[in-house]
Scaffold this motif. Structure first.
Motif, PDB file in Angstrom:
ATOM      1  N   ARG A   1       0.529  15.701   2.735  1.00 31.66           N
ATOM      2  CA  ARG A   1       0.669  14.264   2.950  1.00 31.66           C
ATOM      3  C   ARG A   1      -0.424  13.489   2.220  1.00 31.66           C
ATOM      4  O   ARG A   1      -0.167  12.452   1.606  1.00 31.66           O
ATOM      5  CB  ARG A   1       0.645  13.956   4.448  1.00 31.66           C
ATOM      6  CG  ARG A   1       0.960  12.498   4.772  1.00 31.66           C
ATOM      7  CD  ARG A   1       1.338  12.304   6.228  1.00 31.66           C
ATOM      8  NE  ARG A   1       0.243  12.599   7.136  1.00 31.66           N
ATOM      9  CZ  ARG A   1       0.208  13.635   7.962  1.00 31.66           C
ATOM     10  NH1 ARG A   1       1.212  14.509   7.995  1.00 31.66           N
ATOM     11  NH2 ARG A   1      -0.820  13.831   8.768  1.00 31.66           N
ATOM     12  N   SER A   2      -1.646  13.995   2.247  1.00 33.81           N
ATOM     13  CA  SER A   2      -2.753  13.326   1.556  1.00 33.81           C
ATOM     14  C   SER A   2      -2.525  13.296   0.045  1.00 33.81           C
ATOM     15  O   SER A   2      -2.795  12.284  -0.609  1.00 33.81           O
ATOM     16  CB  SER A   2      -4.072  14.033   1.868  1.00 33.81           C
ATOM     17  OG  SER A   2      -4.407  13.901   3.230  1.00 33.81           O
TER      18      SER A   2
ATOM     19  N   GLY B   1       0.842  -1.185   0.000  1.00 28.08           N
ATOM     20  CA  GLY B   1       0.000   0.000   0.000  1.00 28.08           C
ATOM     21  C   GLY B   1       0.879   1.236   0.000  1.00 28.08           C
ATOM     22  O   GLY B   1       2.094   1.156   0.220  1.00 28.08           O
ATOM     23  N   ALA B   2       0.259   2.381  -0.202  1.00 30.54           N
ATOM     24  CA  ALA B   2       1.013   3.621  -0.334  1.00 30.54           C
ATOM     25  C   ALA B   2       1.785   3.974   0.929  1.00 30.54           C
ATOM     26  O   ALA B   2       2.941   4.406   0.878  1.00 30.54           O
ATOM     27  CB  ALA B   2       0.079   4.762  -0.719  1.00 30.54           C
ATOM     28  N   ARG B   3       1.176   3.811   2.081  1.00 33.07           N
ATOM     29  CA  ARG B   3       1.830   4.202   3.329  1.00 33.07           C
ATOM     30  C   ARG B   3       3.015   3.300   3.653  1.00 33.07           C
ATOM     31  O   ARG B   3       4.046   3.759   4.163  1.00 33.07           O
ATOM     32  CB  ARG B   3       0.813   4.221   4.474  1.00 33.07           C
ATOM     33  CG  ARG B   3      -0.277   5.262   4.288  1.00 33.07           C
ATOM     34  CD  ARG B   3      -1.244   5.289   5.462  1.00 33.07           C
ATOM     35  NE  ARG B   3      -2.379   6.150   5.196  1.00 33.07           N
ATOM     36  CZ  ARG B   3      -2.376   7.471   5.327  1.00 33.07           C
ATOM     37  NH1 ARG B   3      -1.281   8.082   5.727  1.00 33.07           N
ATOM     38  NH2 ARG B   3      -3.458   8.177   5.054  1.00 33.07           N
TER      39      ARG B   3
ATOM     40  N   ASP C   1       8.095  12.334  -1.333  1.00 31.25           N
ATOM     41  CA  ASP C   1       8.497  13.470  -0.499  1.00 31.25           C
ATOM     42  C   ASP C   1       7.292  14.045   0.252  1.00 31.25           C
ATOM     43  O   ASP C   1       7.360  14.322   1.448  1.00 31.25           O
ATOM     44  CB  ASP C   1       9.142  14.562  -1.356  1.00 31.25           C
ATOM     45  CG  ASP C   1      10.428  14.109  -2.035  1.00 31.25           C
ATOM     46  OD1 ASP C   1      10.995  13.076  -1.621  1.00 31.25           O
ATOM     47  OD2 ASP C   1      10.857  14.798  -2.974  1.00 31.25           O
ATOM     48  N   LEU C   2       6.200  14.224  -0.454  1.00 27.21           N
ATOM     49  CA  LEU C   2       5.002  14.800   0.154  1.00 27.21           C
ATOM     50  C   LEU C   2       4.399  13.882   1.210  1.00 27.21           C
ATOM     51  O   LEU C   2       3.832  14.352   2.202  1.00 27.21           O
ATOM     52  CB  LEU C   2       3.956  15.090  -0.922  1.00 27.21           C
ATOM     53  CG  LEU C   2       4.289  16.218  -1.900  1.00 27.21           C
ATOM     54  CD1 LEU C   2       3.292  16.215  -3.055  1.00 27.21           C
ATOM     55  CD2 LEU C   2       4.280  17.564  -1.190  1.00 27.21           C
ATOM     56  N   ALA C   3       4.510  12.580   1.005  1.00 29.66           N
ATOM     57  CA  ALA C   3       3.942  11.620   1.949  1.00 29.66           C
ATOM     58  C   ALA C   3       4.602  11.705   3.321  1.00 29.66           C
ATOM     59  O   ALA C   3       4.051  11.220   4.312  1.00 29.66           O
ATOM     60  CB  ALA C   3       4.073  10.204   1.402  1.00 29.66           C
ATOM     61  N   GLU C   4       5.774  12.341   3.392  1.00 26.27           N
ATOM     62  CA  GLU C   4       6.490  12.502   4.660  1.00 26.27           C
ATOM     63  C   GLU C   4       6.178  13.838   5.342  1.00 26.27           C
ATOM     64  O   GLU C   4       6.680  14.111   6.435  1.00 26.27           O
ATOM     65  CB  GLU C   4       7.994  12.422   4.411  1.00 26.27           C
ATOM     66  CG  GLU C   4       8.449  11.105   3.792  1.00 26.27           C
ATOM     67  CD  GLU C   4       9.903  11.130   3.406  1.00 26.27           C
ATOM     68  OE1 GLU C   4      10.395  10.080   2.940  1.00 26.27           O
ATOM     69  OE2 GLU C   4      10.565  12.183   3.558  1.00 26.27           O
ATOM     70  N   SER C   5       5.359  14.656   4.707  1.00 28.84           N
ATOM     71  CA  SER C   5       5.103  15.998   5.220  1.00 28.84           C
ATOM     72  C   SER C   5       4.249  15.978   6.488  1.00 28.84           C
ATOM     73  O   SER C   5       3.402  15.104   6.672  1.00 28.84           O
ATOM     74  CB  SER C   5       4.393  16.834   4.148  1.00 28.84           C
ATOM     75  OG  SER C   5       4.032  18.101   4.646  1.00 28.84           O
TER      76      SER C   5
END
Length: 220
Positions: free
Chosen positions: A204-205, A93-95, A194-198
């Protein structure tokens, strides 16, 4: 700036104090004084870990995942390694992907003069254009990749000061920057990671949604 003791940081992360000390030594958490950790660095580590609690992929594998999801062949990996990685990517999954792929770079944040942003952006592999393609508005912040061996010189040249709340994010990597540049420009996967770590919920979404789409396309 909020402060945590090493013991409090370990409790927040669900790890041992020895593990916290290792994370400090590897640059993933920031110790401000003996036995005191910056809380923001702990929050950022939690965000970067996503749903994955294990150790991240090694740098070549993490970049291999970015490449395969971006439609590139990850030529620095052997065919059997690529085959195993393709199989793994079809199960993620993405996370979890975000957590596994965080080993692609060592992330540090800085502050500096407001006039620095334009000059700095031209000296890193900037992912902001791809972030804008994901529906986010342009900002004065800088988020980009730099060769690990050039980080210290870049920081000194621009008089940057390390702070986990700073607007300049530098991601030091051992992957050749021509490869990083190609991946940054060929797809939005790298920017999405990069955004997923914000710490910003909207950013993040956007990152998680883009990674979910990339994984679905890869499995199709």
């Amino acid at each position: 700036m909020e402060l945590l003791t090493v013991a409090s940081a370990a409790q927040r992360l669900g790890v041992t104090t020895r593990r916290v000390q290792h994370l400090v030594a590897s640059g993933q958490l920031r110790m401000l004084a003996r036995g005191v950790v910056d809380e923001t660095s702990v929050e950022r580590y939690l965000a970067s870990r996503g749903d994955f609690r294990g150790r991240p992929w090694l740098e070549p594998t993490a970049w291999g995942a970015v490449a395969l999801l971006s439609g590139r062949d990850a030529a620095w990996m052997g065919e059997s390694q690529r085959s195993r990685l393709r199989g793994k990517l079809r199960t993620l999954g993405a996370r979890e992907l975000a957590g596994r792929a965080r080993g692609r770079a060592v992330v540090s944040r800085y502050t500096g003069h407001t006039s620095t942003a334009g000059r700095l952006r031209g000296q890193v592999v900037d992912t902001s254009a791809a972030a804008e393609a994901l529906g986010l508005t342009a900002t004065a912040a800088v988020d980009g990749y730099v060769a690990a061996g050039e980080l210290d010189a870049l920081v000194a040249r621009h008089g940057l000061v390390r702070t986990d709340a700073g607007p300049f994010t530098l991601r030091a990597t051992g992957m050749p920057l021509d490869v990083v540049t190609d991946l940054a420009h060929s797809a939005t996967v790298l920017a999405a990671l990069d955004l997923a770590e914000s710490l910003d919920i909207r950013e993040r979404s956007a990152g998680i949604d883009a990674l979910t789409g990339a994984l679905e396309r890869f499995r199709a």
